[in-house]
Write a protein that holds these residues in place. Structure first.
Motif, PDB file in Angstrom:
ATOM      1  N   LEU A  61       7.012  20.310  15.036  1.00  0.00           N
ATOM      2  CA  LEU A  61       6.014  19.915  14.037  1.00  0.00           C
ATOM      3  C   LEU A  61       4.613  20.012  14.649  1.00  0.00           C
ATOM      4  CD1 LEU A  61       5.773  18.480  11.140  1.00  0.00           C
ATOM      5  CD2 LEU A  61       5.351  16.407  12.481  1.00  0.00           C
ATOM      6  N   VAL A  62       3.691  20.631  13.908  1.00  0.00           N
ATOM      7  CA  VAL A  62       2.308  20.723  14.409  1.00  0.00           C
ATOM      8  C   VAL A  62       1.305  20.064  13.458  1.00  0.00           C
ATOM      9  CG1 VAL A  62       2.790  22.796  15.762  1.00  0.00           C
ATOM     10  CG2 VAL A  62       1.877  23.054  13.452  1.00  0.00           C
ATOM     11  N   ALA A  63       1.734  19.743  12.247  1.00  0.00           N
ATOM     12  CA  ALA A  63       0.794  19.154  11.286  1.00  0.00           C
ATOM     13  C   ALA A  63       1.561  18.566  10.113  1.00  0.00           C
ATOM     14  CB  ALA A  63      -0.163  20.227  10.770  1.00  0.00           C
ATOM     15  N   TYR A  64       0.898  17.642   9.389  1.00  0.00           N
ATOM     16  CA  TYR A  64       1.532  17.109   8.178  1.00  0.00           C
ATOM     17  C   TYR A  64       0.480  16.716   7.155  1.00  0.00           C
ATOM     18  CZ  TYR A  64       0.636  13.024  11.071  1.00  0.00           C
ATOM     19  OH  TYR A  64       0.040  12.114  11.907  1.00  0.00           O
ATOM     20  N   LEU A  65       0.955  16.679   5.922  1.00  0.00           N
ATOM     21  CA  LEU A  65       0.113  16.326   4.784  1.00  0.00           C
ATOM     22  C   LEU A  65       0.944  15.409   3.890  1.00  0.00           C
ATOM     23  CD1 LEU A  65      -2.385  16.857   2.887  1.00  0.00           C
ATOM     24  CD2 LEU A  65      -1.108  18.789   1.973  1.00  0.00           C
ATOM     25  N   ILE A  66       0.417  14.217   3.627  1.00  0.00           N
ATOM     26  CA  ILE A  66       1.135  13.240   2.788  1.00  0.00           C
ATOM     27  C   ILE A  66       0.288  12.992   1.538  1.00  0.00           C
ATOM     28  CG2 ILE A  66       2.205  10.944   2.692  1.00  0.00           C
ATOM     29  CD1 ILE A  66       3.258  12.251   5.140  1.00  0.00           C
ATOM     30  N   VAL A  67       0.879  13.198   0.387  1.00  0.00           N
ATOM     31  CA  VAL A  67       0.143  13.088  -0.868  1.00  0.00           C
ATOM     32  C   VAL A  67       0.942  12.215  -1.830  1.00  0.00           C
ATOM     33  CG1 VAL A  67      -0.868  14.416  -2.759  1.00  0.00           C
ATOM     34  CG2 VAL A  67      -0.709  15.436  -0.501  1.00  0.00           C
ATOM     35  N   SER A  68       0.230  11.331  -2.547  1.00  0.00           N
ATOM     36  CA  SER A  68       0.897  10.471  -3.532  1.00  0.00           C
ATOM     37  C   SER A  68       0.455  10.840  -4.941  1.00  0.00           C
ATOM     38  CB  SER A  68       0.518   9.004  -3.302  1.00  0.00           C
ATOM     39  OG  SER A  68       1.472   8.385  -2.495  1.00  0.00           O
ATOM     40  N   ARG A  69       1.387  10.808  -5.866  1.00  0.00           N
ATOM     41  CA  ARG A  69       1.061  11.133  -7.256  1.00  0.00           C
ATOM     42  C   ARG A  69       0.717   9.871  -8.031  1.00  0.00           C
ATOM     43  NH1 ARG A  69       5.914  12.963  -9.169  1.00  0.00           N
ATOM     44  NH2 ARG A  69       6.229  11.006 -10.240  1.00  0.00           N
ATOM     45  N   TYR A  70      -0.461   9.840  -8.617  1.00  0.00           N
ATOM     46  CA  TYR A  70      -0.874   8.734  -9.484  1.00  0.00           C
ATOM     47  C   TYR A  70      -1.056   9.281 -10.897  1.00  0.00           C
ATOM     48  CZ  TYR A  70      -1.442   5.925  -5.311  1.00  0.00           C
ATOM     49  OH  TYR A  70      -1.188   5.240  -4.162  1.00  0.00           O
ATOM     50  N   VAL A  71      -1.454   8.392 -11.828  1.00  0.00           N
ATOM     51  CA  VAL A  71      -1.509   8.798 -13.231  1.00  0.00           C
ATOM     52  C   VAL A  71      -2.426  10.007 -13.442  1.00  0.00           C
ATOM     53  CG1 VAL A  71      -2.171   8.072 -15.559  1.00  0.00           C
ATOM     54  CG2 VAL A  71      -0.955   6.508 -14.066  1.00  0.00           C
ATOM     55  N   ASP A  72      -3.636   9.933 -12.848  1.00  0.00           N
ATOM     56  CA  ASP A  72      -4.605  10.997 -13.126  1.00  0.00           C
ATOM     57  C   ASP A  72      -4.937  11.851 -11.912  1.00  0.00           C
ATOM     58  OD1 ASP A  72      -5.861   9.075 -11.687  1.00  0.00           O
ATOM     59  OD2 ASP A  72      -7.742   9.150 -12.793  1.00  0.00           O
ATOM     60  N   ALA A  73      -4.286  11.603 -10.782  1.00  0.00           N
ATOM     61  CA  ALA A  73      -4.673  12.345  -9.578  1.00  0.00           C
ATOM     62  C   ALA A  73      -3.557  12.398  -8.540  1.00  0.00           C
ATOM     63  CB  ALA A  73      -5.899  11.688  -8.947  1.00  0.00           C
ATOM     64  N   TRP A  74      -3.630  13.447  -7.747  1.00  0.00           N
ATOM     65  CA  TRP A  74      -2.859  13.522  -6.505  1.00  0.00           C
ATOM     66  C   TRP A  74      -3.774  12.964  -5.418  1.00  0.00           C
ATOM     67  CZ3 TRP A  74       2.157  14.961  -6.409  1.00  0.00           C
ATOM     68  CH2 TRP A  74       2.643  15.649  -7.524  1.00  0.00           C
ATOM     69  N   HIS A  75      -3.289  11.952  -4.704  1.00  0.00           N
ATOM     70  CA  HIS A  75      -4.123  11.283  -3.704  1.00  0.00           C
ATOM     71  C   HIS A  75      -3.678  11.716  -2.302  1.00  0.00           C
ATOM     72  CE1 HIS A  75      -6.588   7.462  -2.822  1.00  0.00           C
ATOM     73  NE2 HIS A  75      -6.505   8.180  -1.723  1.00  0.00           N
ATOM     74  N   ILE A  76      -4.570  12.371  -1.586  1.00  0.00           N
ATOM     75  CA  ILE A  76      -4.254  12.761  -0.205  1.00  0.00           C
ATOM     76  C   ILE A  76      -4.346  11.516   0.669  1.00  0.00           C
ATOM     77  CG2 ILE A  76      -4.975  14.149   1.780  1.00  0.00           C
ATOM     78  CD1 ILE A  76      -5.857  16.311  -0.214  1.00  0.00           C
ATOM     79  N   MET A  77      -3.207  11.094   1.190  1.00  0.00           N
ATOM     80  CA  MET A  77      -3.128   9.840   1.946  1.00  0.00           C
ATOM     81  C   MET A  77      -3.304  10.083   3.453  1.00  0.00           C
ATOM     82  SD  MET A  77      -2.302   7.963  -0.649  1.00  0.00           S
ATOM     83  CE  MET A  77      -1.767   6.393   0.013  1.00  0.00           C
ATOM     84  N   ASN A  78      -2.829  11.229   3.923  1.00  0.00           N
ATOM     85  CA  ASN A  78      -2.881  11.501   5.359  1.00  0.00           C
ATOM     86  C   ASN A  78      -2.789  13.004   5.583  1.00  0.00           C
ATOM     87  OD1 ASN A  78      -2.621  11.448   8.191  1.00  0.00           O
ATOM     88  ND2 ASN A  78      -1.385   9.578   8.145  1.00  0.00           N
TER      89      ASN A  78
END
Ligand SMILES: CC(C)(COP(=O)(O)OP(=O)(O)OC[C@H]1O[C@@H](n2cnc3c(N)ncnc32)[C@H](O)[C@@H]1OP(=O)(O)O)[C@@H](O)C(=O)NCCC(=O)NCCS
Length: 161
Positions: A59-76
């Motif tokens: 592993l060299v990188a990661y992207l964590i995203v959460s889905r909300y009602v009106d947006a995808w939120h980039i968490m990390n």
């Protein structure tokens, strides 16, 4: 145009947690805990992507995203220090936009430290614009966060042409 590194991208799994923790601890002064990652990986409303070295499988990188009602939120979003500035984060963001392209109702948002000019520059290249400020958002040093937003079509802040 930003160069794109050759990496393999796949959804993260629980067996990636050791590798995630190693990068997280090397990158952030106040890293997420292992259980925070485990929680995100388990949520059906989260999209957790890993970028892997195609030669070694590490592993060299990661992207964590959460889905909300009106947006995808980039968490990390984090890239191993030895793999920076060769387009790894860009590949992960490309993948996010590709996977969520069929969702025209949701834009994209994130918070970023006002001092993190590197990340701000990255997000700006992807059409994110500053849409607000959260004062004292970061608990370690009370630093402000910029709120950045990209609309579903990638045309910048809501309400702008
Ligand atoms: C921010 C971060 C994710 C960027 O990852 P990366 O894989 O190096 O980024 P890329 O190679 O895809 O860069 C794409 C573009 O972003 C901008 N950028 C990236 N790093 C930059 C830097 N050090 N200085 C200025 N601009 C930079 C450039 O426009 C770059 O395009 P270019 O190389 O053609 O000029 C990485 O530096 C990182 O992990 N930082 C620590 C964790 C962090 O701050 N995460 C974001 C929290 S919100």
């Amino acid at each position: 145009m930003i160069a794109r590194a050759t990496i393999e991208i796949r959804k993260l799994a629980l067996h990636d947690l050791d590798a995630i923790e190693r990068i997280e601890n090397a990158v952030y002064p106040t890293p997420w805990s292992r259980s925070m990652f485990a929680g995100e990986l388990a949520k059906p409303s989260s999209l957790s992507l890993g970028g892997f070295d195609p030669d070694t499988g590490r592993l060299v990188a990661y992207l964590i995203v959460s889905r909300y009602v009106d947006a995808w939120h980039i968490m990390n979003l984090a890239v191993h220090p030895g793999w920076r500035r060769i387009g790894v984060a860009s590949r992960l963001l490309d993948e996010l936009f590709e996977l969520t392209a069929g969702d025209p109702r949701r834009g994209y948002t994130l918070e970023v430290r006002v001092s993190n000019t590197t990340a701000i520059a990255l997000y700006e290249t992807f059409g994110f614009e500053t849409s607000g400020l959260r004062r004292g958002y970061y608990t370690d040093n009370r630093e402000d966060a910029l709120i950045m937003w990209r609309d579903p079509l990638g045309h910048g802040a809501v309400g702008e042409a």
